[in-house]
Write an enzyme that holds these catalytic residues in place. Structure first.
Site, PDB file in Angstrom:
ATOM      1  N   VAL A 138       4.182  -4.713   8.660  1.00 30.69           N
ATOM      2  CA  VAL A 138       4.665  -3.847   9.744  1.00 30.69           C
ATOM      3  C   VAL A 138       3.932  -4.134  11.051  1.00 30.69           C
ATOM      4  CG1 VAL A 138       5.148  -1.474  10.423  1.00 30.69           C
ATOM      5  CG2 VAL A 138       5.196  -2.092   8.004  1.00 30.69           C
ATOM      6  N   GLY A 191      12.145   3.651   6.405  1.00 32.02           N
ATOM      7  CA  GLY A 191      12.010   2.430   7.212  1.00 32.02           C
ATOM      8  C   GLY A 191      12.776   2.473   8.520  1.00 32.02           C
ATOM      9  N   LYS A 247       8.120  10.731   0.964  1.00 32.68           N
ATOM     10  CA  LYS A 247       9.099  10.763   2.060  1.00 32.68           C
ATOM     11  C   LYS A 247       9.902  12.064   2.026  1.00 32.68           C
ATOM     12  CE  LYS A 247       9.384   5.723   1.777  1.00 32.68           C
ATOM     13  NZ  LYS A 247      10.057   4.594   1.142  1.00 32.68           N
ATOM     14  N   GLY A 261      10.615  -3.491   5.196  1.00 31.86           N
ATOM     15  CA  GLY A 261      10.653  -4.838   5.758  1.00 31.86           C
ATOM     16  C   GLY A 261      10.112  -4.854   7.166  1.00 31.86           C
TER      17      GLY A 261
HETATM   18  P1  NDP Z   1       0.239  -4.651   4.471  1.00 29.54           P
HETATM   19  O1  NDP Z   1      -0.513  -4.562   3.198  1.00 29.54           O
HETATM   20  O2  NDP Z   1       1.171  -5.770   4.674  1.00 29.54           O
HETATM   21  O3  NDP Z   1      -0.790  -4.682   5.687  1.00 29.54           O
HETATM   22  C1  NDP Z   1      -1.889  -3.810   5.757  1.00 29.54           C
HETATM   23  C2  NDP Z   1      -2.740  -4.238   6.913  1.00 29.54           C
HETATM   24  O4  NDP Z   1      -3.818  -3.335   7.039  1.00 29.54           O
HETATM   25  C3  NDP Z   1      -3.347  -5.636   6.736  1.00 29.54           C
HETATM   26  O5  NDP Z   1      -3.282  -6.340   7.930  1.00 29.54           O
HETATM   27  C4  NDP Z   1      -4.804  -5.348   6.369  1.00 29.54           C
HETATM   28  O6  NDP Z   1      -5.680  -6.357   6.814  1.00 29.54           O
HETATM   29  C5  NDP Z   1      -5.033  -4.066   7.134  1.00 29.54           C
HETATM   30  N1  NDP Z   1      -6.093  -3.271   6.554  1.00 29.54           N
HETATM   31  C6  NDP Z   1      -6.160  -2.751   5.326  1.00 29.54           C
HETATM   32  N2  NDP Z   1      -7.321  -2.092   5.163  1.00 29.54           N
HETATM   33  C7  NDP Z   1      -8.001  -2.221   6.320  1.00 29.54           C
HETATM   34  C8  NDP Z   1      -9.262  -1.799   6.763  1.00 29.54           C
HETATM   35  N3  NDP Z   1     -10.088  -1.097   5.981  1.00 29.54           N
HETATM   36  N4  NDP Z   1      -9.628  -2.122   8.012  1.00 29.54           N
HETATM   37  C9  NDP Z   1      -8.837  -2.840   8.820  1.00 29.54           C
HETATM   38  N5  NDP Z   1      -7.617  -3.271   8.455  1.00 29.54           N
HETATM   39  C10 NDP Z   1      -7.210  -2.965   7.215  1.00 29.54           C
HETATM   40  O7  NDP Z   1       0.970  -3.244   4.674  1.00 29.54           O
HETATM   41  P2  NDP Z   1       2.376  -2.966   5.334  1.00 29.54           P
HETATM   42  O8  NDP Z   1       2.420  -3.560   6.681  1.00 29.54           O
HETATM   43  O9  NDP Z   1       3.444  -3.271   4.365  1.00 29.54           O
HETATM   44  O10 NDP Z   1       2.340  -1.364   5.443  1.00 29.54           O
HETATM   45  C11 NDP Z   1       1.607  -0.709   6.458  1.00 29.54           C
HETATM   46  C12 NDP Z   1       1.969   0.779   6.414  1.00 29.54           C
HETATM   47  O11 NDP Z   1       3.357   0.910   6.656  1.00 29.54           O
HETATM   48  C13 NDP Z   1       1.716   1.457   5.081  1.00 29.54           C
HETATM   49  O12 NDP Z   1       1.330   2.786   5.306  1.00 29.54           O
HETATM   50  C14 NDP Z   1       3.074   1.418   4.403  1.00 29.54           C
HETATM   51  O13 NDP Z   1       3.251   2.437   3.454  1.00 29.54           O
HETATM   52  C15 NDP Z   1       3.971   1.636   5.593  1.00 29.54           C
HETATM   53  N6  NDP Z   1       5.330   1.156   5.426  1.00 29.54           N
HETATM   54  C16 NDP Z   1       5.548  -0.125   5.055  1.00 29.54           C
HETATM   55  C17 NDP Z   1       6.832  -0.604   4.917  1.00 29.54           C
HETATM   56  C18 NDP Z   1       7.108  -2.007   4.568  1.00 29.54           C
HETATM   57  O14 NDP Z   1       8.278  -2.375   4.494  1.00 29.54           O
HETATM   58  N7  NDP Z   1       6.104  -2.850   4.353  1.00 29.54           N
HETATM   59  C19 NDP Z   1       7.996   0.308   5.111  1.00 29.54           C
HETATM   60  C20 NDP Z   1       7.646   1.626   5.561  1.00 29.54           C
HETATM   61  C21 NDP Z   1       6.345   2.034   5.682  1.00 29.54           C
HETATM   62  P3  NDP Z   1      -5.601  -7.870   6.230  1.00 29.54           P
HETATM   63  O15 NDP Z   1      -4.262  -8.395   6.648  1.00 29.54           O
HETATM   64  O16 NDP Z   1      -6.714  -8.575   6.916  1.00 29.54           O
HETATM   65  O17 NDP Z   1      -5.762  -7.744   4.768  1.00 29.54           O
HETATM   66  N1  HSE Z   2       8.118   0.589  -1.348  1.00 24.88           N
HETATM   67  C1  HSE Z   2       9.073   1.133  -0.455  1.00 24.88           C
HETATM   68  C2  HSE Z   2      10.487   0.888  -0.977  1.00 24.88           C
HETATM   69  C3  HSE Z   2       8.985   0.525   0.930  1.00 24.88           C
HETATM   70  O1  HSE Z   2      10.667   0.164  -1.950  1.00 24.88           O
HETATM   71  O2  HSE Z   2      11.413   1.446  -0.424  1.00 24.88           O
HETATM   72  C4  HSE Z   2       7.970   1.200   1.780  1.00 24.88           C
HETATM   73  O3  HSE Z   2       8.389   2.488   2.102  1.00 24.88           O
END
Ligand code: NDP
Ligand code: HSE
Length: 429
Positions: A15, A136, A207, A304
């Site tokens: 994200v 999302g 959610k 995504g």
């Molecule tokens: P990712 O696992 O892809 O990314 C998480 C990021 O957070 C990484 O860049 C990681 O660093 C960083 N991070 C984790 N812990 C720390 C820390 N202690 N200090 C600094 N940076 C940290 O997660 P997503 O992007 O998928 O999800 C992010 C949020 O969005 C979550 O809350 C998720 O539930 C929500 N979300 C995600 C969706 C999706 O489609 N992916 C959809 C809707 C909501 P590094 O890269 O260096 O490991």
């Molecule tokens: N894990 C979730 C899903 C995406 O499958 O819809 C993040 O909200």
């Protein structure tokens, strides 16, 4: 032109990278739409050296999200790390305490701490926004807090976890077992790091609890969500449901009745011809009902990079424009504690039992149902190779859930029933 809106982004995963890309690609569009520049002052992730496929030059780097959240050159802290506690919570609290606005996609954080964080935001004159946390790319938070603000919401329902919908769709379309479909989803990278968040219904429950708070003006009550995952759904259930004209979905429903707040995230049967029944693959759908608007259906990508970043940007643009809406649509102090419903709205149920194939077995089941005041609508014994037992499927007329519980307890104790009976609610969208 007004001063730029300066962001600090913590989390550069799926994200976070999506948000950085939009801000880099749409500089002129954002300025045109908000009347000011939207810039990134600083970013933060765990690994500084990781190639993230997007240029980060020109942004200060912080290793510590709390430091990022409190920088003088950050107006809005964008939390995209995830996790219900730990750094996400600490940095969000630090930003709010410093009077900075916060945008998060973190449904786990808000489902557990939403009330306290919303109060903290208001105490510090800050905004806390979370469009991306629910479904999302679907702008459902905005739909409820703004587009439908003139309605009393009567019911919210929907498919809010794309991974579960993908697994159920593959079981139906390709005849895969649950384990095979789960493995396929895993191979495609759909599952959360802890898969139980998806298949256990927890992510979708988070959610639903957030939507219930906005819809009904109640404090977020995730612990009161009736949660059941999809692990017990079999290919036989899916096939039988299809024969009966239904699809099985992990469906969230919340409604406020005279009995209290109902919130459930459970596998349900829905009519195959309904919009929810026709939803396939990893797509999400949210159905909103208001007293004046009637029913509206929102459908789109629930996860995504692009769709979720799009939702984050909706909050960024609102803050850049000066549009400020309370976190859950009304001031946090006026959200009332949710009173979980003492009894749940009656529904028809689908029952699956494994019954000894001998005279009188079915009569015993029918008697237990009758004693619990449950009337049978349809019944079927399916073909079976096992000579000793037969799968029996029953669709009931509308029954009170408490009566159904009583009947299930009685049925499970019958000497003609093997294993635990399965009961799925039939929802009428
Ligand atoms: P990712 O696992 O892809 O990314 C998480 C990021 O957070 C990484 O860049 C990681 O660093 C960083 N991070 C984790 N812990 C720390 C820390 N202690 N200090 C600094 N940076 C940290 O997660 P997503 O992007 O998928 O999800 C992010 C949020 O969005 C979550 O809350 C998720 O539930 C929500 N979300 C995600 C969706 C999706 O489609 N992916 C959809 C809707 C909501 P590094 O890269 O260096 O490991
Ligand atoms: N894990 C979730 C899903 C995406 O499958 O819809 C993040 O909200």
């Amino acid at each position: 032109m007004s001063e730029p809106l300066r962001l600090g982004i913590a989390g550069l995963g799926t994200v976070g990278v999506g948000v950085v890309k939009i801000i880099r690609q749409k500089t002129a569009l954002l300025t045109a739409r908000t009347g000011r520049d939207v810039t990134i002052s600083a970013v933060c992730a765990r690994s500084r050296s990781k190639d993230r496929g997007v240029a980060l030059t020109g942004y200060a780097w912080e290793d510590d999200p709390v430091r990022l959240a409190t920088r003088d050159d950050v107006d809005v802290f964008v939390e995209l790390m995830g996790g219900e506690d730990g750094p996400a919570k600490a940095a969000t609290e630090a930003a709010l305490n410093a009077g900075k606005d916060v945008i998060t996609a973190n449904k786990a954080l808000l489902a557990h701490h939403g009330q306290a964080l919303a109060e903290l935001a208001e105490a510090n004159g800050a905004a806390l926004r979370f469009e991306a946390a629910v479904a999302g790319g679907i702008p459902v938070v905005k739909a409820l807090t703004e587009g439908l603000a003139g309605n009393d919401v009567t019911r919210v329902m929907g498919v809010m976890n794309g991974t579960c919908n993908y697994i159920l769709t593959r079981m139906e379309d390709a005849g895969l077992t649950y384990d095979e479909a789960f493995a396929e989803a895993d191979g495609l990278g759909y599952l959360e790091a802890d898969p139980n968040l998806d298949v256990g219904g927890i992510d979708a429950g988070h959610k639903l609890a957030l939507l219930a708070s906005i819809a009904f003006g109640t404090q977020v009550a995730f612990d009161a969500v009736d949660l059941q995952g999809i692990g017990s759904v079999t290919i036989e259930d899916i096939r039988t449901a299809a024969d009966l004209g239904y699809k099985i979905k992990l469906l969230g429903v919340c409604q406020l009745t005279g009995r209290g707040l109902e919130q459930r995230m459970t596998p349900c049967l829905v009519p195959a011809i309904s919009p929810l029944g026709q939803l396939t693959g990893g797509t999400n759908m949210v159905v909103l009902e208001g007293d004046h608007v009637g029913q509206i259906v929102l459908r789109g990508a629930g996860a995504g990079e692009g769709p979720t970043a799009s939702a984050v940007m909706s909050d960024v643009i609102d803050l850049a424009r000066g549009t400020r809406v309370s976190t859950f649509g009304v001031p946090a102090a006026s959200l009332v504690p949710a009173k979980p419903a003492k009894s749940v709205t009656p529904a028809a149920y689908y029952l699956r039992l494994q019954l000894l194939d001998k005279p009188g077995a079915l009569a015993k089941v029918a008697q237990v149902l009758g004693e619990a005041a449950i009337s049978i609508d349809r019944m079927r014994q399916t073909a079976h190779d096992d000579a000793a037992t037969a799968p029996v499927l029953i669709v009931t007329h509308r029954a009170a859930p408490a009566d159904l519980e009583q009947a299930l307890t009685g049925i499970a104790q019958l000497d003609v029933v093997e294993g635990t009976p399965v009961a799925l609610r039939i929802e009428q969208p």
